[in-house]
Design an enzyme around this catalytic site. Structure first.
Site, PDB file in Angstrom:
ATOM      1  N   ASP A  11       0.847  -1.197   0.000  1.00 17.26           N
ATOM      2  CA  ASP A  11       0.000   0.000   0.000  1.00 17.26           C
ATOM      3  C   ASP A  11       0.889   1.255   0.000  1.00 17.26           C
ATOM      4  O   ASP A  11       0.395   2.375  -0.148  1.00 17.26           O
ATOM      5  CB  ASP A  11      -1.003  -0.002   1.170  1.00 17.26           C
ATOM      6  CG  ASP A  11      -0.328   0.037   2.525  1.00 17.26           C
ATOM      7  OD1 ASP A  11       0.872  -0.296   2.619  1.00 17.26           O
ATOM      8  OD2 ASP A  11      -1.020   0.379   3.510  1.00 17.26           O
ATOM      9  N   SER A  12       2.218   1.056   0.108  1.00 19.52           N
ATOM     10  CA  SER A  12       3.169   2.155  -0.096  1.00 19.52           C
ATOM     11  C   SER A  12       3.042   2.714  -1.514  1.00 19.52           C
ATOM     12  O   SER A  12       3.610   3.763  -1.810  1.00 19.52           O
ATOM     13  CB  SER A  12       4.603   1.680   0.163  1.00 19.52           C
ATOM     14  OG  SER A  12       4.895   0.516  -0.581  1.00 19.52           O
ATOM     15  N   ASP A  59      -1.124  -6.364  -0.366  1.00 16.38           N
ATOM     16  CA  ASP A  59      -1.109  -5.651   0.919  1.00 16.38           C
ATOM     17  C   ASP A  59      -2.496  -5.065   1.170  1.00 16.38           C
ATOM     18  O   ASP A  59      -2.996  -4.282   0.349  1.00 16.38           O
ATOM     19  CB  ASP A  59      -0.065  -4.528   0.835  1.00 16.38           C
ATOM     20  CG  ASP A  59       0.488  -4.108   2.177  1.00 16.38           C
ATOM     21  OD1 ASP A  59       0.254  -4.819   3.184  1.00 16.38           O
ATOM     22  OD2 ASP A  59       1.186  -3.070   2.219  1.00 16.38           O
ATOM     23  N   GLU A  86      -1.411  -5.469   8.679  1.00 18.76           N
ATOM     24  CA  GLU A  86      -0.593  -4.916   9.759  1.00 18.76           C
ATOM     25  C   GLU A  86      -1.205  -5.188  11.125  1.00 18.76           C
ATOM     26  O   GLU A  86      -2.424  -5.057  11.293  1.00 18.76           O
ATOM     27  CB  GLU A  86      -0.453  -3.393   9.584  1.00 18.76           C
ATOM     28  CG  GLU A  86       0.287  -2.986   8.316  1.00 18.76           C
ATOM     29  CD  GLU A  86       0.451  -1.473   8.196  1.00 18.76           C
ATOM     30  OE1 GLU A  86       0.110  -0.734   9.156  1.00 18.76           O
ATOM     31  OE2 GLU A  86       0.919  -1.028   7.136  1.00 18.76           O
ATOM     32  N   GLU A  88       9.177  -4.738  10.697  1.00 18.53           N
ATOM     33  CA  GLU A  88       9.650  -3.467  10.134  1.00 18.53           C
ATOM     34  C   GLU A  88      10.262  -2.582  11.212  1.00 18.53           C
ATOM     35  O   GLU A  88       9.640  -2.340  12.263  1.00 18.53           O
ATOM     36  CB  GLU A  88       8.476  -2.724   9.450  1.00 18.53           C
ATOM     37  CG  GLU A  88       8.893  -1.351   8.904  1.00 18.53           C
ATOM     38  CD  GLU A  88       7.866  -0.687   7.984  1.00 18.53           C
ATOM     39  OE1 GLU A  88       6.864  -1.336   7.636  1.00 18.53           O
ATOM     40  OE2 GLU A  88       8.085   0.483   7.631  1.00 18.53           O
TER      41      GLU A  88
HETATM   42  N1  LIG Z   1       9.219   5.065  -0.137  1.00 24.93           N
HETATM   43  C1  LIG Z   1       8.803   4.466   0.966  1.00 24.93           C
HETATM   44  N2  LIG Z   1       9.660   3.709   1.676  1.00 24.93           N
HETATM   45  C2  LIG Z   1       9.258   3.076   2.808  1.00 24.93           C
HETATM   46  O1  LIG Z   1      10.071   2.369   3.432  1.00 24.93           O
HETATM   47  C3  LIG Z   1       7.895   3.208   3.200  1.00 24.93           C
HETATM   48  C4  LIG Z   1       7.028   4.004   2.413  1.00 24.93           C
HETATM   49  N3  LIG Z   1       7.510   4.620   1.315  1.00 24.93           N
HETATM   50  N4  LIG Z   1       5.742   4.195   2.735  1.00 24.93           N
HETATM   51  C5  LIG Z   1       5.152   3.392   3.773  1.00 24.93           C
HETATM   52  C6  LIG Z   1       6.122   3.143   4.840  1.00 24.93           C
HETATM   53  C7  LIG Z   1       6.553   4.342   5.648  1.00 24.93           C
HETATM   54  N5  LIG Z   1       7.873   3.924   6.101  1.00 24.93           N
HETATM   55  C8  LIG Z   1       8.813   4.723   6.729  1.00 24.93           C
HETATM   56  C9  LIG Z   1       8.782   6.085   6.581  1.00 24.93           C
HETATM   57  C10 LIG Z   1       9.741   6.876   7.161  1.00 24.93           C
HETATM   58  C11 LIG Z   1      10.726   6.314   7.939  1.00 24.93           C
HETATM   59  C12 LIG Z   1      11.753   7.208   8.527  1.00 24.93           C
HETATM   60  O2  LIG Z   1      12.057   8.215   7.956  1.00 24.93           O
HETATM   61  N6  LIG Z   1      12.304   6.906   9.676  1.00 24.93           N
HETATM   62  C13 LIG Z   1      13.329   7.746  10.244  1.00 24.93           C
HETATM   63  C14 LIG Z   1      13.160   7.942  11.720  1.00 24.93           C
HETATM   64  C15 LIG Z   1      12.932   6.697  12.516  1.00 24.93           C
HETATM   65  C16 LIG Z   1      12.745   6.990  14.009  1.00 24.93           C
HETATM   66  O3  LIG Z   1      12.501   8.145  14.370  1.00 24.93           O
HETATM   67  O4  LIG Z   1      12.861   6.042  14.786  1.00 24.93           O
HETATM   68  C17 LIG Z   1      14.684   7.151   9.894  1.00 24.93           C
HETATM   69  O5  LIG Z   1      15.697   7.822  10.086  1.00 24.93           O
HETATM   70  O6  LIG Z   1      14.749   6.031   9.352  1.00 24.93           O
HETATM   71  C18 LIG Z   1      10.753   4.941   8.114  1.00 24.93           C
HETATM   72  C19 LIG Z   1       9.799   4.146   7.489  1.00 24.93           C
HETATM   73  C20 LIG Z   1       8.194   2.637   5.532  1.00 24.93           C
HETATM   74  N7  LIG Z   1       7.376   2.603   4.351  1.00 24.93           N
HETATM   75  C1  LIG Z   2       6.556  -0.763   4.113  1.00 21.41           C
HETATM   76  C2  LIG Z   2       6.229  -2.135   3.596  1.00 21.41           C
HETATM   77  C3  LIG Z   2       6.540  -3.158   4.583  1.00 21.41           C
HETATM   78  C4  LIG Z   2       4.773  -2.197   3.205  1.00 21.41           C
HETATM   79  O1  LIG Z   2       3.906  -2.646   3.899  1.00 21.41           O
HETATM   80  C5  LIG Z   2       4.431  -1.544   1.948  1.00 21.41           C
HETATM   81  O2  LIG Z   2       5.274  -1.434   1.053  1.00 21.41           O
HETATM   82  O3  LIG Z   2       3.277  -1.127   1.836  1.00 21.41           O
HETATM   83 MG   LIG Z   3       2.088  -1.694   3.534  1.00 18.95          MG
END
Ligand SMILES: Nc1nc(=O)c2c([nH]1)NC[C@@H]1CN(c3ccc(C(=O)N[C@@H](CCC(=O)O)C(=O)O)cc3)CN21
Ligand SMILES: CC(C)C(=O)C(=O)O
Ligand SMILES: [Mg+2]
Length: 282
Positions: free
Chosen positions: A46-47, A85, A117, A184
């Site tokens: 769903d990303s 998803d 999820e 994740e």
């Molecule tokens: N392009 C993309 N990649 C992804 O991995 C992803 C999506 N979209 N959309 C749905 C979710 C959202 N996700 C995410 C989005 C942001 C972070 C992120 O920026 N995390 C920061 C802070 C983590 C924290 O504060 O603990 C990092 O530095 O990784 C992680 C996963 C994983 N998924």
């Molecule tokens: C972030 C991953 C695990 C997912 O569920 C997605 O791509 O939607």
């Molecule tokens: Mg997803």
């Protein structure tokens, strides 16, 4: 072309400690490139809401969006295990709603299983879908559909109490009948412990080594630019390649360098006949 993998291959691969490599795919070309490269499986995440449709989160994504992208991915990767998803609000309301929507992925888009999820709080949904004969992959740790509740896209299980909760979720997902689980954004120490504790395959996105690794195709290819989670490794820079190609095209159109004689269809009768015909108009 390798034979399509089944759930039995994924169990065997865990036992034989063979890593499963998988990515998300949302469209026909990406799916066909992944299958040609020998990807073990594909998630139509769903990303797609963020990576393809340009939303800020996965919340607006609908069943129709997911089904349509699953269909495109299936057409591109006919011999690959595909995970559909389940989008936000397609399974949260009741076990019945969850079973009906899970069924739509298999009937309408020919996916091999579905993913949803949540851990303990969603165990009854996993049980109901499994009892309908549909393979379910669980998804715990950072669960983007509930990021509002988690205070953002935050890594999970980094302190002992939170790690205990993640481990309890993993056990509940296995107990409910899931065939595999995705973890994740959880520390590798916790993920490794879960992978050893569970009999079902445990896969990671940003959660360190276990039975296999997932990355978002748009991140891996360098197509997605809004943010880059720490767990992403970019294997290409498609944004740069595409922007450069578009720029060259614009320049050549404006200068007249494109199209050339190579890109047109020539007349099949004498030029003078055409000149005569053109005269009919003025
Ligand atoms: N392009 C993309 N990649 C992804 O991995 C992803 C999506 N979209 N959309 C749905 C979710 C959202 N996700 C995410 C989005 C942001 C972070 C992120 O920026 N995390 C920061 C802070 C983590 C924290 O504060 O603990 C990092 O530095 O990784 C992680 C996963 C994983 N998924
Ligand atoms: C972030 C991953 C695990 C997912 O569920 C997605 O791509 O939607
Ligand atoms: Mg997803």
């Amino acid at each position: 072309m390798a034979k399509k993998k089944s759930i039995l291959d994924f169990y065997r691969m865990k036992q034989e400690k063979q890593q499963v490599a998988w990515i998300t795919a949302y469209d026909f070309p990406t799916a066909s490139f992944a299958e040609a490269a020998g990807m073990d499986m594909l998630l139509v995440g769903d990303s797609l809401g963020m990576c393809v449709l340009g939303y800020q989160s996965t919340i607006p994504v609908t069943m129709e969006d997911c089904i349509s992208h699953c269909q495109a991915v299936r057409r591109g990767a006919p011999k690959t295990w595909i995970i559909g998803d389940m989008p936000f609000m397609s399974y949260q309301s009741s076990d019945q709603q969850a079973v009906e929507n899970a069924g739509r992925f298999l009937k309408e888009a020919d996916t091999d299983c579905i993913k949803l999820e949540g851990g303990i709080r969603i165990a009854s949904r996993i049980k109901a879908i499994t009892e309908a004969g549909i393979a379910v992959m669980g998804h715990i740790g950072l669960t983007p559909q509930s990021s509002g509740q988690l205070g953002g896209h935050k890594a999970q299980g980094r302190d002992v109490n939170n790690a205990r909760a993640v481990i309890k979720d993993a056990l509940a997902v296995q107990e409910a009948g899931a065939y595999a689980i995705l973890v994740e954004a959880v520390p590798p120490e916790v993920t490794g412990f879960i992978a050893d504790l569970l009999t079902i395959p445990v896969y990671s996105i940003g959660a360190g080594p276990c039975d296999g690794q997932l990355l978002i195709s748009a991140d891996l290819l360098g197509q997605f630019q809004a943010f880059t989670p720490k767990f992403v490794k970019k294997y290409a820079n498609v944004a740069e390649i595409a922007t450069k190609a578009f720029g060259e095209y614009i320049e050549e159109v404006r200068s007249g360098a494109f199209p050339t004689d190579d890109h047109v269809y020539h007349i099949i009768e004498p030029e003078e006949d055409f000149q005569k015909m053109f005269k009919e108009f003025n």
